[in-house]
Design a protein around this motif. Structure first.
Motif, PDB file in Angstrom:
ATOM      1  N   LEU A  21       0.893  -1.204   0.072  1.00 42.28           N
ATOM      2  CA  LEU A  21       0.129   0.082  -0.124  1.00 42.28           C
ATOM      3  C   LEU A  21       0.879   1.154  -0.128  1.00 42.28           C
ATOM      4  O   LEU A  21       0.503   2.078  -0.608  1.00 42.28           O
ATOM      5  CB  LEU A  21      -0.916  -0.117   1.031  1.00 42.28           C
ATOM      6  N   ARG A  22       2.046   1.337   0.633  1.00 35.99           N
ATOM      7  CA  ARG A  22       2.799   2.383   0.694  1.00 35.99           C
ATOM      8  C   ARG A  22       3.405   2.661  -0.700  1.00 35.99           C
ATOM      9  O   ARG A  22       3.424   3.666  -1.171  1.00 35.99           O
ATOM     10  CB  ARG A  22       4.081   2.197   1.783  1.00 35.99           C
ATOM     11  N   ALA A  23       3.900   1.492  -1.326  1.00 36.97           N
ATOM     12  CA  ALA A  23       4.331   1.558  -2.745  1.00 36.97           C
ATOM     13  C   ALA A  23       3.327   2.069  -3.441  1.00 36.97           C
ATOM     14  O   ALA A  23       3.506   2.979  -4.555  1.00 36.97           O
ATOM     15  CB  ALA A  23       4.972   0.088  -3.240  1.00 36.97           C
ATOM     16  N   TYR A  24       1.910   1.724  -3.569  1.00 38.08           N
ATOM     17  CA  TYR A  24       0.977   2.091  -4.370  1.00 38.08           C
ATOM     18  C   TYR A  24       0.665   3.541  -4.137  1.00 38.08           C
ATOM     19  O   TYR A  24       0.652   4.479  -5.155  1.00 38.08           O
ATOM     20  CB  TYR A  24      -0.378   1.392  -3.899  1.00 38.08           C
ATOM     21  N   VAL A  25       0.748   4.353  -2.924  1.00 36.11           N
ATOM     22  CA  VAL A  25       0.550   5.810  -2.553  1.00 36.11           C
ATOM     23  C   VAL A  25       1.798   6.316  -3.121  1.00 36.11           C
ATOM     24  O   VAL A  25       1.678   7.543  -3.878  1.00 36.11           O
ATOM     25  CB  VAL A  25       0.698   5.739  -1.063  1.00 36.11           C
ATOM     26  N   VAL A  28       1.042   6.504  -6.823  1.00 35.43           N
ATOM     27  CA  VAL A  28       0.024   7.643  -7.494  1.00 35.43           C
ATOM     28  C   VAL A  28       0.585   9.120  -7.121  1.00 35.43           C
ATOM     29  O   VAL A  28       0.577  10.070  -8.089  1.00 35.43           O
ATOM     30  CB  VAL A  28      -1.287   7.697  -6.213  1.00 35.43           C
ATOM     31  N   TYR A  29       1.421   9.386  -6.126  1.00 28.05           N
ATOM     32  CA  TYR A  29       2.073  10.768  -5.981  1.00 28.05           C
ATOM     33  C   TYR A  29       3.062  10.930  -6.777  1.00 28.05           C
ATOM     34  O   TYR A  29       3.057  12.065  -7.744  1.00 28.05           O
ATOM     35  CB  TYR A  29       2.531  10.845  -4.691  1.00 28.05           C
ATOM     36  N   ASN A  30       3.845   9.956  -7.315  1.00 30.04           N
ATOM     37  CA  ASN A  30       4.962  10.167  -8.417  1.00 30.04           C
ATOM     38  C   ASN A  30       4.182  10.357  -9.899  1.00 30.04           C
ATOM     39  O   ASN A  30       4.614  11.235 -10.634  1.00 30.04           O
ATOM     40  CB  ASN A  30       5.832   8.979  -8.526  1.00 30.04           C
ATOM     41  N   ILE A  31       2.932   9.703 -10.095  1.00 30.92           N
ATOM     42  CA  ILE A  31       2.322  10.116 -11.291  1.00 30.92           C
ATOM     43  C   ILE A  31       2.027  11.518 -11.164  1.00 30.92           C
ATOM     44  O   ILE A  31       1.851  12.171 -12.175  1.00 30.92           O
ATOM     45  CB  ILE A  31       1.022   9.153 -11.558  1.00 30.92           C
ATOM     46  N   LEU A  32       1.227  11.862 -10.165  1.00 32.02           N
ATOM     47  CA  LEU A  32       0.904  13.331 -10.246  1.00 32.02           C
ATOM     48  C   LEU A  32       2.062  14.441 -10.477  1.00 32.02           C
ATOM     49  O   LEU A  32       1.895  15.347 -11.330  1.00 32.02           O
ATOM     50  CB  LEU A  32       0.173  13.562  -8.683  1.00 32.02           C
ATOM     51  N   GLY A  36       3.028  17.302 -13.725  1.00 26.42           N
ATOM     52  CA  GLY A  36       3.384  18.486 -13.421  1.00 26.42           C
ATOM     53  C   GLY A  36       2.691  19.163 -12.029  1.00 26.42           C
ATOM     54  O   GLY A  36       2.609  20.255 -12.142  1.00 26.42           O
ATOM     55  N   TYR A  37       1.938  18.528 -11.510  1.00 24.72           N
ATOM     56  CA  TYR A  37       1.018  18.830 -10.236  1.00 24.72           C
ATOM     57  C   TYR A  37       2.172  19.143  -9.028  1.00 24.72           C
ATOM     58  O   TYR A  37       3.155  18.513  -8.784  1.00 24.72           O
ATOM     59  CB  TYR A  37       0.155  17.941  -9.871  1.00 24.72           C
ATOM     60  N   ASN A  38       1.978  20.307  -8.583  1.00 25.41           N
ATOM     61  CA  ASN A  38       2.866  20.652  -7.403  1.00 25.41           C
ATOM     62  C   ASN A  38       2.048  20.279  -6.058  1.00 25.41           C
ATOM     63  O   ASN A  38       0.984  20.843  -6.003  1.00 25.41           O
ATOM     64  CB  ASN A  38       2.998  22.369  -7.369  1.00 25.41           C
ATOM     65  N   LEU A  39       2.595  19.225  -5.331  1.00 26.77           N
ATOM     66  CA  LEU A  39       1.898  18.783  -4.281  1.00 26.77           C
ATOM     67  C   LEU A  39       1.919  19.702  -2.984  1.00 26.77           C
ATOM     68  O   LEU A  39       0.880  19.484  -2.159  1.00 26.77           O
ATOM     69  CB  LEU A  39       2.322  17.501  -3.959  1.00 26.77           C
ATOM     70  N   GLY A  58       0.023   7.651   3.177  1.00 28.68           N
ATOM     71  CA  GLY A  58       0.799   8.758   2.427  1.00 28.68           C
ATOM     72  C   GLY A  58       1.616   9.550   3.233  1.00 28.68           C
ATOM     73  O   GLY A  58       1.509   9.788   4.337  1.00 28.68           O
ATOM     74  N   ASN A  59       2.619  10.336   2.433  1.00 24.89           N
ATOM     75  CA  ASN A  59       3.390  11.417   3.327  1.00 24.89           C
ATOM     76  C   ASN A  59       3.041  12.826   2.980  1.00 24.89           C
ATOM     77  O   ASN A  59       3.939  13.676   3.600  1.00 24.89           O
ATOM     78  CB  ASN A  59       4.906  11.250   2.776  1.00 24.89           C
ATOM     79  N   TYR A  60       2.195  12.995   2.425  1.00 24.96           N
ATOM     80  CA  TYR A  60       1.899  14.591   2.147  1.00 24.96           C
ATOM     81  C   TYR A  60       0.599  14.822   2.972  1.00 24.96           C
ATOM     82  O   TYR A  60      -0.614  14.272   3.118  1.00 24.96           O
ATOM     83  CB  TYR A  60       1.526  14.862   0.740  1.00 24.96           C
ATOM     84  N   ASP A  61       0.848  16.133   3.825  1.00 26.49           N
ATOM     85  CA  ASP A  61      -0.299  16.464   4.717  1.00 26.49           C
ATOM     86  C   ASP A  61      -0.621  17.747   4.700  1.00 26.49           C
ATOM     87  O   ASP A  61      -1.019  18.552   5.684  1.00 26.49           O
ATOM     88  CB  ASP A  61      -0.141  15.857   6.301  1.00 26.49           C
ATOM     89  N   GLY A  62      -0.543  18.288   3.649  1.00 31.28           N
ATOM     90  CA  GLY A  62      -0.929  19.672   3.428  1.00 31.28           C
ATOM     91  C   GLY A  62      -2.169  19.971   3.400  1.00 31.28           C
ATOM     92  O   GLY A  62      -3.242  19.017   3.410  1.00 31.28           O
ATOM     93  N   ASN A  63      -2.515  21.499   3.688  1.00 29.80           N
ATOM     94  CA  ASN A  63      -3.963  22.094   3.757  1.00 29.80           C
ATOM     95  C   ASN A  63      -4.674  21.800   2.497  1.00 29.80           C
ATOM     96  O   ASN A  63      -5.735  21.777   2.440  1.00 29.80           O
ATOM     97  CB  ASN A  63      -3.679  23.370   4.378  1.00 29.80           C
TER      98      ASN A  63
END
Length: 79
Positions: A21-25, A28-32, A36-39, A58-63
């Protein structure tokens, strides 16, 4: 896997599932990022069961990242 608890699954299998599941997440983030998406600033919404996986592993917890947990029927009523 939404809560990380599973009484019947032995720990050695739970560990493998969590690693996958961590590899899947990460994928997903790498595809974004590749598209060109800025996370840090792009508004992102994960919906349904996938939202639970993205939030928990996931490792991203932005607002700017939202996790929406609802059934398909409820989601269809919202849109």
């Amino acid at each position: 896997m939404r809560t990380g608890k599973h009484e019947r699954l032995p720990q050695k299998y739970l560990t493998v599932v969590e690693e996958c599941l961590r590899a899947y997440v990460d994928k997903v983030y790498n595809i974004l990022l590749e598209h060109g998406y800025n996370l840090e600033v792009t508004e992102i919404a994960f919906v349904g069961g996938g939202a639970a996986v993205m939030k928990r592993f996931g490792n991203y917890d932005g607002n700017n990242i939202q996790y929406i947990f609802c059934s398909l029927q409820r989601w269809q009523k919202l849109i």
